[in-house]
Design an enzyme around this catalytic site. Structure first.
Site, PDB file in Angstrom:
ATOM      1  CG  ASP A  55      23.687 102.035  66.975  1.00  0.00           C
ATOM      2  OD1 ASP A  55      22.512 102.171  67.357  1.00  0.00           O
ATOM      3  OD2 ASP A  55      24.358 101.057  67.267  1.00  0.00           O
ATOM      4  CD  GLU A 115      29.288 118.853  71.046  1.00  0.00           C
ATOM      5  OE1 GLU A 115      30.490 118.952  71.648  1.00  0.00           O
ATOM      6  OE2 GLU A 115      28.554 117.792  71.046  1.00  0.00           O
TER       7      GLU A 115
END
Lengths: 554, 711
Positions: free
Chosen positions: B330, B371
């Site tokens: 992943d 972020e």
């Protein structure tokens, strides 16, 4: 030119000829076994035997065909010998006794060609040419068929189908052995080997007395005797007899013949599995062992410092003057490493260690290069074992040519590995332990033991050569060597075909950087080592009491 | 009060990415290099395991290993013959050393098992008898012993309760202490629905109240299976081990034949071989070294996984790990850090980078997403902009980031600064009659193509509304991943990155991380199809997963490693569970699998190679008297026939003990090509195996010859 140099030059010439021949012959054989077209004559044969050459067979069907065919072969050959006395064209020879007839029938069907009879004193034209020579062809073709089936096992996937036994058998004869033997026979005739149907001649000898000379279709039988790694001589003296092997050239040519198919089959293997480099790796393994053995043999036979041997330039006892030590050494090693068993000199008369080399050569299991077909499949089984051990050392489930060597594969390979040692050791031990059999020995001491050991090693590995000295025409030896030949031939084939079937069912594993590279010299080295160590460990005690005790005594 | 603080702690750990602490921080189980190869071996274990080793002399135990059973029978035979001839010191010495050979073999197994037993004891302590609060249909509770729970029962657990069995949370959220099984003290969050609903019996609820639906019968719970696994009770022979056992058995038969046929040969030669000598020869020849260590190697291999907090449900899975040729990884959490980070500020024409940085920082102060934080960090690190705090600016109106507006910003001193998703910011600028610089579109396009995520920064002040520049957010590939993938490639393993990103982004990250292939916009069906495709090509596939929708793929994969944080469906489907929930560990699992096979192969090679020297010791000893020429084979110049045979037997026994540490630790594995591995291991264990016994036997013979009355 000294005899050593002559021997080496002959060896070099032989290697060059084999190097030239193996690529075209091997590729041709791959085509033979891959083609889907039948020759007209082959169609007639299939119709005659009621076989459908186009059905794919799984391993049990393939094996059934093979066993049925071989059983009929034994029966036919047995009856032919038993009825020789009433058959025409038998030079007046009587029928063969049951034990010997059984032994001889088994011997030729199993591609062993162990002979407990004297050809010129027992077998007429009908048995020799109509029985023995026929088996020389078909028994070799059977061996090749099994090898090809195993190769298909590696090459094919998810099917379990190994080809068609009847088609493989017939093509092996019609397209490979017959044409090859025809060419070889012409060459042999041109060089002086006899080819006639004349009778027995009594010839007066120079020193007085008389000698019996037989005529016969010798060249044709000689050709297939070598080409099919059979080894059963027309005459008792085999390739030492001038009618079978008159000149140094025919000698070298016969060695070439007995080596050419086994070596070329590695090419066939490479082509059929789609990687000629894999074929080269197997070829290199066989060649290393063969050259190594020849070198050892020349060394033991030349390197003698005692008076008589030194004057003769080597151990000349039992060797033909027209061939010399070098050529005889090459022949002896080649015949014992190929399951041929033809002889141009008497292995019993080799030095102690030299005799040991012929013994060890057979003990390797006839794989370097081995018999027609049987050499390749034997070597591939050893490769499976070596891959298993080495494959673990690279941290993966071992795989060979994209096929996993799992429990089933290793079980079959291990069974294969067990058979010949069991036959050799048990029969030899029984012969030594029982009261009568040792009486067949000609010599006392270690050499006598070597005679018995040699007989069973030769029979179990389907070699057929004799150490000479041992009187093998007794009920005990005829029966036991017969059993050894039968079991030593067909039991391994059962396991090889089962292995082939198991491999052919698998889904191939793609090669990655983590895969053991079986086409590299490292693997060849490993395989040579594994073969020598496994064989050495199995037979070391027996060898120590025979040839080593004798050879190291000096 | 207590509940409140715990609640707070709980929510803290929800915010933190569940995997982060495990991924980067080396745990106590890892070796300094973080590679497989090292393990713990304490010579004291040899002593503590002695009683077990003697208990295993029972023939019913021995019969499981064909090689060792032959030694056992041989020992019985020589002992019987020694009893019949008690004056023969040689017979007694051989008998003693044969028994020791078996004891040493048992010792190897006992030490390997002993390490698992200690772990099992720890686990057992966690599995105290619990009382479950079962919910009855009318909503009331009844107290029943944990052992009486059935699948489908609903139980209630509150702070302080030990969860009575494996199950899924169907109601509520709680923080749970799973240190009993993971060894990790930080609590984890378990909540109903989603991929973090699974709870394990024996773990402790620290806060809140949850209702759990029991999914496992008592006695078959995760902790029960763990105990069985580490104790080796559930150990079954793996396919390779079975195959190797067959090969060893057939070699044993070959040597049995070679030895059993020897007496008639010897009698003919004029010497009689005693039973003691024959047994000694046989034991020396059969592959006792590998036969003795084989099961210890297997147990130790499983144990190495347990030490890394990975539980393999079967040895077969560990072996399969060594064969894996495709790894599905992943992206998030394995290849990249959990979140995207700002990496640069790109101004449009006429604007400086510093201006963009300033505006970006200002507009991100109210953005608490990872972020947003990364933008502030970048502004500080790269442009030296001091981090301002929201309190510093008076009269500022903060606009926090929401999923609806997809923007954050601040209105201060009549200046409005915004940053956010390209579409939202463009709409904001246009709404205010501003213009969008032509190159802003190009810049966002470039960043997207490079696999990044562009955020626009805009401002509205006296000059009107306009776009200042673009923030480049990108996935950050974890340190060292590229090298790891490089190693995997050398090992012949293909890595495939699985991501929900679009193909463009996926390709860029795949390139940066150095993976061989990627699967973009991956759905569980795509994953499944990929696995099946690889398997159809004969490849073995390994993957990790934690969600319920991963379960089919985990079951299909040859090695499916479920994260312990995952659902019980995922854990049930996989054949391994990683208690640390660290997907990167897949690579280590592969290495452990390979190491297991290498150790077996290396010791088999060593064992067989050893035999050569033993023949050179024993054969001249037996026969040089009748055939003096054979004394030339006595190249070790051993002092006497008896001493030669005894030395070989002693060497054969001692080599087992000498190799126990190697068997338990495993042969060192380096991620190099098969060729180099083979060359190295053949050199050490093949050639080494040929030479070592020549030296060893000679040394033992020297010692024996010093004993008065022998030699």
């Amino acid at each position: 030119m000294g005899p050593v140099l002559a021997g080496v030059l002959q060896l070099v010439a032989l290697i060059a000829a084999l190097a030239l021949a193996h690529v075209p012959l091997g590729t041709y054989m791959a085509k033979v076994y891959s083609s889907d077209r039948h020759w007209r004559v082959e169609r007639w044969i299939y119709r005659g035997i009621g076989a459908d050459p186009d059905t794919e067979m799984r391993w049990p069907a393939y094996l059934r065909g093979l066993l049925a065919f071989s059983f009929v072969g034994v029966l036919f050959l047995y009856l032919l010998q038993r009825l020789q006395g009433v058959l025409p064209g038998s030079l007046g020879f009587s029928s063969i006794e049951p034990a010997q007839a059984f032994n001889t029938a088994v011997s030729f069907v199993t591609n062993t060609n162990w002979q407990s009879y004297y050809g010129e004193q027992a077998m007429g034209h009908v048995v020799q040419t109509g029985g023995l020579a026929v088996q020389n062809f078909v028994s070799a073709a059977v061996g090749m068929a099994v090898a090809v089936a195993l190769v298909r096992g590696f090459a094919r996937s998810r099917s379990g189908e190994l080809g068609n036994f009847w088609s493989d058998l017939v093509r092996g004869v019609t397209r490979i052995l017959l044409p090859g033997a025809a060419i070889a026979a012409v060459v042999l005739v041109a060089c002086g080997v006899i080819q006639n149907f004349s009778g027995i001649h009594e010839v007066g000898q120079f020193m007085g007395g008389s000698q019996q000379w037989n005529g016969g279709a010798v060249a044709s039988q000689e050709a297939i005797k070598e080409l099919g790694t059979n080894g059963g001589g027309y005459f008792n003296a085999n390739s030492a007899h001038p009618f079978e092997n008159p000149t140094p050239f025919t000698n070298l040519f016969e060695i070439f013949l007995l080596l050419v198919i086994p070596f070329s089959l590695t090419r066939t293997f490479g082509v059929m599995v789609g990687s000629v480099r894999q074929g080269y790796a197997i070829l290199a393994t066989m060649a290393t062992l063969w050259v190594g053995f020849v070198a050892l043999m020349m060394w033991t036979e030349f390197a003698h410092h005692e008076g008589a041997l030194q004057i003769a330039g080597g151990a000349m006892e039992g060797k033909e003057v027209r061939f010399g030590v070098g050529s005889s050494s090459i022949f002896a090693v080649s015949t014992t490493l190929t399951s041929t068993g033809a002889v141009d000199s008497f292995h019993s008369s080799f030095t102690g260690l030299g005799g040991g080399i012929t013994l060890l050569g057979m003990m390797l299991g006839e794989i370097a290069p081995g018999g027609t077909g049987s050499g390749l499949y034997g070597m591939l089984v050893m490769a499976v074992i070596a891959v298993f051990i080495a494959g673990l050392m690279v941290g993966r489930t071992p795989e060979y040519l994209g096929k996993k060597i799992g429990t089933r594969e290793i079980k079959l390979a291990a069974c294969y590995l067990l058979i010949t040692p069991a036959l050799v050791l048990v029969f030899t031990a029984a012969s030594m332990a029982l009261p009568t059999p040792p009486h067949s020995m000609l010599n006392p001491g270690a050499h006598g033991f070597s005679e018995v050991l040699y007989a069973f090693t030769s029979a179990s590995n389907n070699n057929g050569s004799a150490f000479a000295g041992l009187n093998a025409n007794t009920d005990w030896y005829n029966t036991t060597t017969g059993l050894a030949m039968l079991l030593g031939r067909f039991l391994p084939m059962v396991f090889v075909l089962a292995l082939a079937g198991s491999l052919a069912e698998q889904t191939p594993v793609p090669a990655t950087a983590g895969t053991l590279r079986t086409e590299k010299p490292l693997f060849t080295g490993l395989l040579v080592g594994a073969i020598l160590i496994i064989t050495g460990l199995t037979y070391f005690p027996a060898l120590a009491l025979g040839p080593l005790a004798e050879g190291l005594a000096a | 009060m207590t509940t409140d603080t715990q609640k707070h702690e709980g929510s803290m750990s929800t915010a933190a990415p569940a995997r982060a602490p495990h991924g980067d921080v080396p745990t106590a189980h890892k070796t300094p290099e973080g590679r497989v190869g090292a393990g713990l071996f304490d010579p004291k274990q040899l002593v503590t395991s002695l009683p077990d080793a003697f208990r295993k002399l029972d023939p019913r135990v021995q019969v499981k290993s064909p090689v060792m059973f032959v030694v056992w029978i041989g020992s019985v035979l020589t002992t019987v013959f020694s009893v019949k001839d008690p004056g023969d010191w040689f017979g007694w010495a051989i008998s003693a050393w044969l028994w020791l050979t078996i004891v040493f073999a048992n010792l190897a197994e006992a030490v390997a098992e002993g390490r698992g037993k200690a772990q099992a004891d720890t686990l057992r302590r966690a599995k105290t008898d619990t009382v479950a609060r079962r919910l009855i249909e009318d909503g009331s509770e009844e107290r029943v012993p944990g052992t009486e729970l059935r699948i489908g029962d609903l139980v209630v657990c509150e702070a302080g309760d030990v969860i009575p069995g494996d199950g899924d949370v169907v109601e509520g959220v709680a923080s749970v202490d799973e240190s009993a099984i993971t060894g990790e003290s930080a609590p984890v969050i378990r909540e109903s629905g989603g991929d973090r609903s699974a709870v394990t019996g024996g773990t402790k609820v620290l806060s809140d109240r949850i209702v759990i639906k029991i999914t496992t019968k008592p006695g078959e719970t995760f902790i029960d299976r763990m105990i069985n696994l580490v104790e080796g009770a559930a150990r079954q022979k793996t396919p390779n081990e079975i195959a190797l056992n067959i090969l060893l058995a057939s070699l044993t038969i070959v040597f049995l034949l070679a030895v059993a046929t020897l007496p008639p040969f010897a009698d003919y030669a004029g010497t009689h071989l005693t039973m003691v000598v024959l047994v000694a020869l046989l034991v020396c020849l059969i592959p006792t070294t590998i036969g003795a260590l084989l099961s210890a190697i297997g147990i130790a291999g499983m144990d190495r996984l347990v030490q890394r907090n990975v539980l393999a449900m079967s040895g077969r899975a560990v072996e399969a790990a060594g064969d894996v040729s495709t790894l599905l990884l992943d992206k998030t959490g394995t290849i990249t850090l959990g979140n995207r980070q700002a990496c640069e500020f790109v101004p449009v024409r006429g604007v400086t980078e510093a201006e963009v940085a300033d505006a970006a920082q200002l507009s991100s102060l109210a953005d608490e997403t990872p972020e947003g934080r990364s933008i502030v960090v970048l502004a500080k690190e790269k442009y030296g902009l001091r981090e301002r705090h929201q309190g510093e600016l008076t009269d500022a109106e903060w606009i926090a980031f929401t999923a609806q507006t997809r923007m954050s910003g601040v209105d201060v001193d009549g200046r409005k600064v915004r940053k956010g998703a390209a579409g939202s910011v463009i709409a904001w600028v246009k709404e205010r009659g501003g213009e969008v610089a032509e190159d802003a579109q190009e810049l966002t396009g470039e960043i997207s193509e490079a696999g990044g995520t562009p955020l626009l920064v805009a401002v509205e002040d006296t000059d009107g509304a306009r776009v200042l520049g673009v923030i480049h957010l990108k996935d950050v590939v974890k340190d060292g991943m590229r090298e790891r993938f490089e190693e995997l490639r050398r090992m012949g393993i293909k890595t495939v990155m699985i991501t929900g990103d679009n193909p463009l982004t996926a390709k860029a990250i795949a390139k940066e991380a150095g993976v061989d292939d990627f699967l973009a916009e991956a759905t569980p069906e795509d994953k499944m199809a990929l696995i099946k495709r690889e398997q159809a090509g004969g490849k073995l596939v390994a993957m990790t997963g934690d969600g319920t929708n991963d379960a089919p793929a985990l079951a299909q994969a040859d090695v499916g490693v479920a994260m312990n944080t995952g659902t019980s469906a995922a854990k049930e489907a996989g054949n391994m569970v990683d208690l640390d929930s660290d997907p990167t560990k897949l690579i280590e699992i592969v290495e452990i699998g390979k190491q297991l096979l290498i150790t077996r192969g290396a010791l088999t090679t060593f064992s067989i190679a050893n035999d050569v020297a033993k023949y050179f010791a024993i054969i001249p000893a037996l026969f040089a008297a009748v055939y003096p020429g054979l004394d030339k084979l006595n190249i070790m110049r051993l002092s006497s026939p008896d001493s030669a045979i005894l030395s070989a037997v002693v060497f054969n026994a001692l080599i087992i003990i000498a190799l126990v540490p190697l068997a338990l630790r495993g042969v060192r594995y380096r991620p190099v090509s098969a060729d180099r591995l083979l060359r190295r291991n053949l050199g050490i264990y093949g050639l080494g195996g040929l030479i070592a016994p020549f030296i060893g036997i000679k040394l033992i013979d020297l010692l024996i010859s010093l004993i008065p009355g022998i030699g």
